[in-house]
Design a protein around this motif. Structure first.
Motif, short mmCIF file in Angstrom:
data_model
loop_
_atom_site.label_atom_id
_atom_site.label_comp_id
_atom_site.label_asym_id
_atom_site.label_seq_id
_atom_site.Cartn_x
_atom_site.Cartn_y
_atom_site.Cartn_z
N LYS A 22 -43.79 -50.65 73.64
CA LYS A 22 -45.34 -51.03 73.90
C LYS A 22 -45.74 -52.28 74.13
O LYS A 22 -46.26 -52.73 74.95
CB LYS A 22 -46.39 -50.32 72.94
N ILE A 23 -45.15 -52.96 73.04
CA ILE A 23 -45.52 -54.50 72.92
C ILE A 23 -44.57 -55.22 74.30
O ILE A 23 -45.40 -56.12 74.87
CB ILE A 23 -44.97 -54.98 71.65
N LYS A 24 -43.58 -54.88 74.21
CA LYS A 24 -42.88 -55.47 75.68
C LYS A 24 -43.43 -55.12 76.99
O LYS A 24 -43.20 -55.90 77.74
CB LYS A 24 -41.39 -54.83 75.43
N ASN A 25 -44.11 -53.93 76.87
CA ASN A 25 -44.86 -53.67 78.02
C ASN A 25 -46.25 -54.20 78.30
O ASN A 25 -46.78 -53.79 79.07
CB ASN A 25 -44.88 -52.07 78.34
N GLY A 26 -46.45 -55.13 77.36
CA GLY A 26 -47.65 -55.84 77.43
C GLY A 26 -49.06 -55.13 76.95
O GLY A 26 -50.02 -55.80 76.78
N LEU A 27 -48.64 -54.03 76.08
CA LEU A 27 -49.93 -53.64 75.14
C LEU A 27 -50.14 -54.39 74.20
O LEU A 27 -49.51 -54.71 73.17
CB LEU A 27 -49.58 -52.05 74.89
N GLY A 28 -51.51 -54.70 73.70
CA GLY A 28 -51.91 -55.43 72.79
C GLY A 28 -51.84 -54.85 71.52
O GLY A 28 -52.16 -53.59 71.43
N ALA A 29 -52.00 -55.50 70.24
CA ALA A 29 -51.94 -54.87 68.82
C ALA A 29 -53.04 -54.25 68.80
O ALA A 29 -52.96 -52.83 68.09
CB ALA A 29 -51.88 -56.13 67.84
#
Length: 137
Positions: A22-29
């Motif tokens: 999810k992080i690699k796909n640009g989703l924020g924390a």
């Protein structure tokens, strides 16, 4: 449900590989945490009802530990950045290739094994505090 069963269930639903994707796909924390809270709302509420004051204090300490780990990761990253800049300058001057570099996979594996449970507990701490604040509001 017992406290340990809830924690185990929440840990299983916090799949690090999925989170990293999810992080690699640009989703924020914030979005990742919000999704986790929505998905596990009932378990988190039950967890919150089972927590004792000493558990809250332990969660606060684990949160501080996670903050220390985050700062350590940042320092390591900054040292690596500085080292890369220095190596780049050396390579430009001497046209040499740096040797004996630690692979990213080894560092990543170390950090994942080292802090997996701490991250889950820190998230649970944050959610428990947020839920208790909402309950008192």
């Amino acid at each position: 449900m017992s406290l340990s069963k809830i924690l185990n269930s929440l840990e299983k639903s916090w799949e690090r590989d999925d989170i990293l994707l999810k992080i690699k796909n640009g989703l924020g924390a914030d979005k990742i945490v919000d999704e986790f809270l929505v998905k596990n709302e009932m378990q988190i509420k039950e967890l919150n009802s089972l927590l004792k004051p000493e558990d809250i204090e332990l969660l606060n300490q684990v949160e501080q530990l996670s903050t220390c780990e985050s700062k350590l990761i940042n320092e390591i990253k900054n040292l690596n950045y500085i080292e890369n800049i220095e190596n780049h300058h050396i390579m430009n001057k001497k046209k040499m290739v740096p040797s004996n570099r630690i692979s990213f996979n080894k560092i990543s594996s170390f950090m994942i094994n080292w802090s997996n449970k701490f991250v889950v507990i820190a998230l649970l701490t944050i959610s428990a505090i947020a839920l208790s604040k909402q309950a008192w509001a």
